[in-house]
Design a protein around this motif. Structure first.
Motif, PDB file in Angstrom:
ATOM      1  N   LYS A 144      -9.464  37.895  65.131  1.00 37.31           N
ATOM      2  CA  LYS A 144      -9.147  36.566  65.668  1.00 37.31           C
ATOM      3  C   LYS A 144     -10.417  35.737  65.843  1.00 37.31           C
ATOM      4  CE  LYS A 144      -9.096  37.069  70.661  1.00 37.31           C
ATOM      5  NZ  LYS A 144      -8.356  36.997  71.885  1.00 37.31           N
ATOM      6  N   VAL A 145     -11.499  36.353  66.243  1.00 37.94           N
ATOM      7  CA  VAL A 145     -12.779  35.644  66.363  1.00 37.94           C
ATOM      8  C   VAL A 145     -13.283  35.271  64.964  1.00 37.94           C
ATOM      9  CG1 VAL A 145     -15.194  35.864  67.080  1.00 37.94           C
ATOM     10  CG2 VAL A 145     -13.360  36.699  68.572  1.00 37.94           C
ATOM     11  N   HIS A 146     -13.187  36.202  64.041  1.00 37.19           N
ATOM     12  CA  HIS A 146     -13.628  36.003  62.656  1.00 37.19           C
ATOM     13  C   HIS A 146     -12.951  34.781  62.025  1.00 37.19           C
ATOM     14  CE1 HIS A 146     -14.575  36.991  58.469  1.00 37.19           C
ATOM     15  NE2 HIS A 146     -13.291  37.161  58.200  1.00 37.19           N
ATOM     16  N   ARG A 147     -11.684  34.582  62.302  1.00 33.65           N
ATOM     17  CA  ARG A 147     -10.906  33.494  61.713  1.00 33.65           C
ATOM     18  C   ARG A 147     -10.604  32.355  62.689  1.00 33.65           C
ATOM     19  NH1 ARG A 147     -11.892  32.856  56.876  1.00 33.65           N
ATOM     20  NH2 ARG A 147     -11.843  34.792  55.719  1.00 33.65           N
ATOM     21  N   ASN A 148     -11.181  32.428  63.878  1.00 32.52           N
ATOM     22  CA  ASN A 148     -10.979  31.388  64.904  1.00 32.52           C
ATOM     23  C   ASN A 148      -9.495  31.157  65.181  1.00 32.52           C
ATOM     24  OD1 ASN A 148     -11.959  29.575  66.821  1.00 32.52           O
ATOM     25  ND2 ASN A 148     -11.829  27.856  65.400  1.00 32.52           N
ATOM     26  N   LEU A 149      -8.771  32.240  65.409  1.00 31.69           N
ATOM     27  CA  LEU A 149      -7.345  32.206  65.707  1.00 31.69           C
ATOM     28  C   LEU A 149      -7.113  32.621  67.155  1.00 31.69           C
ATOM     29  CD1 LEU A 149      -6.115  34.142  62.527  1.00 31.69           C
ATOM     30  CD2 LEU A 149      -5.968  31.667  62.892  1.00 31.69           C
ATOM     31  N   THR A 150      -5.942  32.316  67.664  1.00 28.38           N
ATOM     32  CA  THR A 150      -5.554  32.847  68.967  1.00 28.38           C
ATOM     33  C   THR A 150      -5.042  34.271  68.767  1.00 28.38           C
ATOM     34  OG1 THR A 150      -3.236  32.152  68.838  1.00 28.38           O
ATOM     35  CG2 THR A 150      -4.818  30.532  69.723  1.00 28.38           C
ATOM     36  N   GLY A 151      -4.910  34.981  69.856  1.00 28.53           N
ATOM     37  CA  GLY A 151      -4.349  36.324  69.774  1.00 28.53           C
ATOM     38  C   GLY A 151      -2.938  36.305  69.222  1.00 28.53           C
ATOM     39  N   ASN A 152      -2.138  35.336  69.660  1.00 26.28           N
ATOM     40  CA  ASN A 152      -0.756  35.224  69.201  1.00 26.28           C
ATOM     41  C   ASN A 152      -0.697  34.906  67.709  1.00 26.28           C
ATOM     42  OD1 ASN A 152       2.070  35.252  69.679  1.00 26.28           O
ATOM     43  ND2 ASN A 152       2.085  33.013  69.714  1.00 26.28           N
ATOM     44  N   GLU A 153      -1.543  33.995  67.234  1.00 25.85           N
ATOM     45  CA  GLU A 153      -1.577  33.671  65.809  1.00 25.85           C
ATOM     46  C   GLU A 153      -1.968  34.895  64.976  1.00 25.85           C
ATOM     47  OE1 GLU A 153      -2.936  28.964  65.921  1.00 25.85           O
ATOM     48  OE2 GLU A 153      -4.456  30.537  66.105  1.00 25.85           O
ATOM     49  N   THR A 154      -2.934  35.635  65.471  1.00 26.05           N
ATOM     50  CA  THR A 154      -3.391  36.822  64.755  1.00 26.05           C
ATOM     51  C   THR A 154      -2.297  37.876  64.725  1.00 26.05           C
ATOM     52  OG1 THR A 154      -5.629  36.335  65.515  1.00 26.05           O
ATOM     53  CG2 THR A 154      -5.257  38.521  64.594  1.00 26.05           C
ATOM     54  N   TRP A 155      -1.635  38.088  65.845  1.00 21.78           N
ATOM     55  CA  TRP A 155      -0.560  39.081  65.894  1.00 21.78           C
ATOM     56  C   TRP A 155       0.566  38.712  64.932  1.00 21.78           C
ATOM     57  CZ3 TRP A 155      -0.249  43.858  67.111  1.00 21.78           C
ATOM     58  CH2 TRP A 155       0.999  44.468  67.233  1.00 21.78           C
ATOM     59  N   LYS A 156       0.934  37.423  64.891  1.00 17.87           N
ATOM     60  CA  LYS A 156       1.988  36.977  63.971  1.00 17.87           C
ATOM     61  C   LYS A 156       1.575  37.201  62.517  1.00 17.87           C
ATOM     62  CE  LYS A 156       4.214  33.615  66.959  1.00 17.87           C
ATOM     63  NZ  LYS A 156       4.532  32.203  67.184  1.00 17.87           N
ATOM     64  N   LEU A 157       0.315  36.911  62.185  1.00 19.35           N
ATOM     65  CA  LEU A 157      -0.202  37.133  60.844  1.00 19.35           C
ATOM     66  C   LEU A 157      -0.172  38.614  60.496  1.00 19.35           C
ATOM     67  CD1 LEU A 157      -1.664  35.738  58.399  1.00 19.35           C
ATOM     68  CD2 LEU A 157      -3.803  36.316  59.569  1.00 19.35           C
ATOM     69  N   PHE A 158      -0.635  39.451  61.422  1.00 18.95           N
ATOM     70  CA  PHE A 158      -0.640  40.898  61.210  1.00 18.95           C
ATOM     71  C   PHE A 158       0.785  41.420  61.034  1.00 18.95           C
ATOM     72  CE2 PHE A 158      -4.898  42.702  62.965  1.00 18.95           C
ATOM     73  CZ  PHE A 158      -5.614  41.759  62.266  1.00 18.95           C
ATOM     74  N   THR A 159       1.712  40.898  61.807  1.00 21.88           N
ATOM     75  CA  THR A 159       3.104  41.340  61.732  1.00 21.88           C
ATOM     76  C   THR A 159       3.748  40.907  60.416  1.00 21.88           C
ATOM     77  OG1 THR A 159       3.323  41.290  64.132  1.00 21.88           O
ATOM     78  CG2 THR A 159       5.365  41.202  62.857  1.00 21.88           C
ATOM     79  N   LYS A 160       3.553  39.654  60.046  1.00 18.95           N
ATOM     80  CA  LYS A 160       4.173  39.108  58.836  1.00 18.95           C
ATOM     81  C   LYS A 160       3.742  39.860  57.580  1.00 18.95           C
ATOM     82  CE  LYS A 160       4.846  34.844  56.263  1.00 18.95           C
ATOM     83  NZ  LYS A 160       4.628  33.389  56.243  1.00 18.95           N
ATOM     84  N   TYR A 161       2.486  40.256  57.521  1.00 22.28           N
ATOM     85  CA  TYR A 161       1.948  40.874  56.313  1.00 22.28           C
ATOM     86  C   TYR A 161       1.706  42.384  56.437  1.00 22.28           C
ATOM     87  CZ  TYR A 161       1.560  36.169  54.580  1.00 22.28           C
ATOM     88  OH  TYR A 161       1.855  34.889  54.167  1.00 22.28           O
ATOM     89  N   GLY A 162       2.135  42.999  57.517  1.00 21.86           N
ATOM     90  CA  GLY A 162       2.047  44.446  57.647  1.00 21.86           C
ATOM     91  C   GLY A 162       0.646  44.987  57.877  1.00 21.86           C
ATOM     92  N   VAL A 163      -0.226  44.178  58.468  1.00 19.41           N
ATOM     93  CA  VAL A 163      -1.599  44.613  58.692  1.00 19.41           C
ATOM     94  C   VAL A 163      -1.645  45.785  59.673  1.00 19.41           C
ATOM     95  CG1 VAL A 163      -3.900  43.899  59.473  1.00 19.41           C
ATOM     96  CG2 VAL A 163      -2.498  42.317  58.140  1.00 19.41           C
ATOM     97  N   GLN A 164      -0.753  45.794  60.667  1.00 20.07           N
ATOM     98  CA  GLN A 164      -0.753  46.912  61.623  1.00 20.07           C
ATOM     99  C   GLN A 164      -0.546  48.234  60.916  1.00 20.07           C
ATOM    100  OE1 GLN A 164       1.325  44.195  61.887  1.00 20.07           O
ATOM    101  NE2 GLN A 164       1.887  43.841  63.996  1.00 20.07           N
ATOM    102  N   GLU A 165       0.417  48.270  60.007  1.00 20.49           N
ATOM    103  CA  GLU A 165       0.697  49.506  59.287  1.00 20.49           C
ATOM    104  C   GLU A 165      -0.489  49.899  58.411  1.00 20.49           C
ATOM    105  OE1 GLU A 165       2.832  46.892  59.377  1.00 20.49           O
ATOM    106  OE2 GLU A 165       4.405  47.744  60.642  1.00 20.49           O
ATOM    107  N   TYR A 166      -1.093  48.898  57.778  1.00 18.91           N
ATOM    108  CA  TYR A 166      -2.257  49.157  56.940  1.00 18.91           C
ATOM    109  C   TYR A 166      -3.383  49.785  57.760  1.00 18.91           C
ATOM    110  CZ  TYR A 166      -6.383  48.260  54.107  1.00 18.91           C
ATOM    111  OH  TYR A 166      -7.554  48.411  53.411  1.00 18.91           O
ATOM    112  N   ILE A 167      -3.645  49.212  58.927  1.00 18.75           N
ATOM    113  CA  ILE A 167      -4.713  49.733  59.791  1.00 18.75           C
ATOM    114  C   ILE A 167      -4.372  51.147  60.260  1.00 18.75           C
ATOM    115  CG2 ILE A 167      -5.841  49.449  62.038  1.00 18.75           C
ATOM    116  CD1 ILE A 167      -5.721  46.381  61.488  1.00 18.75           C
ATOM    117  N   ARG A 168      -3.131  51.388  60.629  1.00 14.30           N
ATOM    118  CA  ARG A 168      -2.736  52.740  61.058  1.00 14.30           C
ATOM    119  C   ARG A 168      -2.821  53.739  59.901  1.00 14.30           C
ATOM    120  NH1 ARG A 168       1.558  49.988  64.304  1.00 14.30           N
ATOM    121  NH2 ARG A 168       0.760  49.988  66.423  1.00 14.30           N
ATOM    122  N   ASP A 169      -2.350  53.321  58.727  1.00 11.44           N
ATOM    123  CA  ASP A 169      -2.354  54.220  57.565  1.00 11.44           C
ATOM    124  C   ASP A 169      -3.763  54.595  57.119  1.00 11.44           C
ATOM    125  OD1 ASP A 169       0.403  54.189  57.533  1.00 11.44           O
ATOM    126  OD2 ASP A 169       0.561  52.794  55.841  1.00 11.44           O
TER     127      ASP A 169
END
Length: 67
Positions: free
Chosen positions: A16-41
């Motif tokens: 979020k700091v890297h892209r100057n986003l809010t936490g909520n914006e970052t979470w929505k982006l991560f959720t929409k594109y499956g970043v959480q799963e990628y990071i866990r995997d």
């Protein structure tokens, strides 16, 4: 909290700091594109790198998925 969960939060906070986003914006982006799963995997690999590398990796992951 699992070590993967803690690392996911670490990644979210740095991204979020890297892209100057809010936490909520970052979470929505991560959720929409499956970043959480990628990071866990790929936790075993990603957690051994620096946050700059992780940010670049997430950027590339999102780019490939059309974000």
């Amino acid at each position: 909290m699992s070590k993967e969960g803690a690392f996911l939060i670490f990644c979210l906070e740095h991204y979020k700091v890297h892209r100057n986003l809010t936490g909520n914006e970052t979470w929505k982006l991560f959720t929409k594109y499956g970043v959480q799963e990628y990071i866990r995997d790929f936790y075993d690999i990603l957690h051994t790198t620096g946050y700059q590398y992780v940010n670049q990796d997430i950027d590339e992951y999102l780019k490939v998925r059309g974000a």
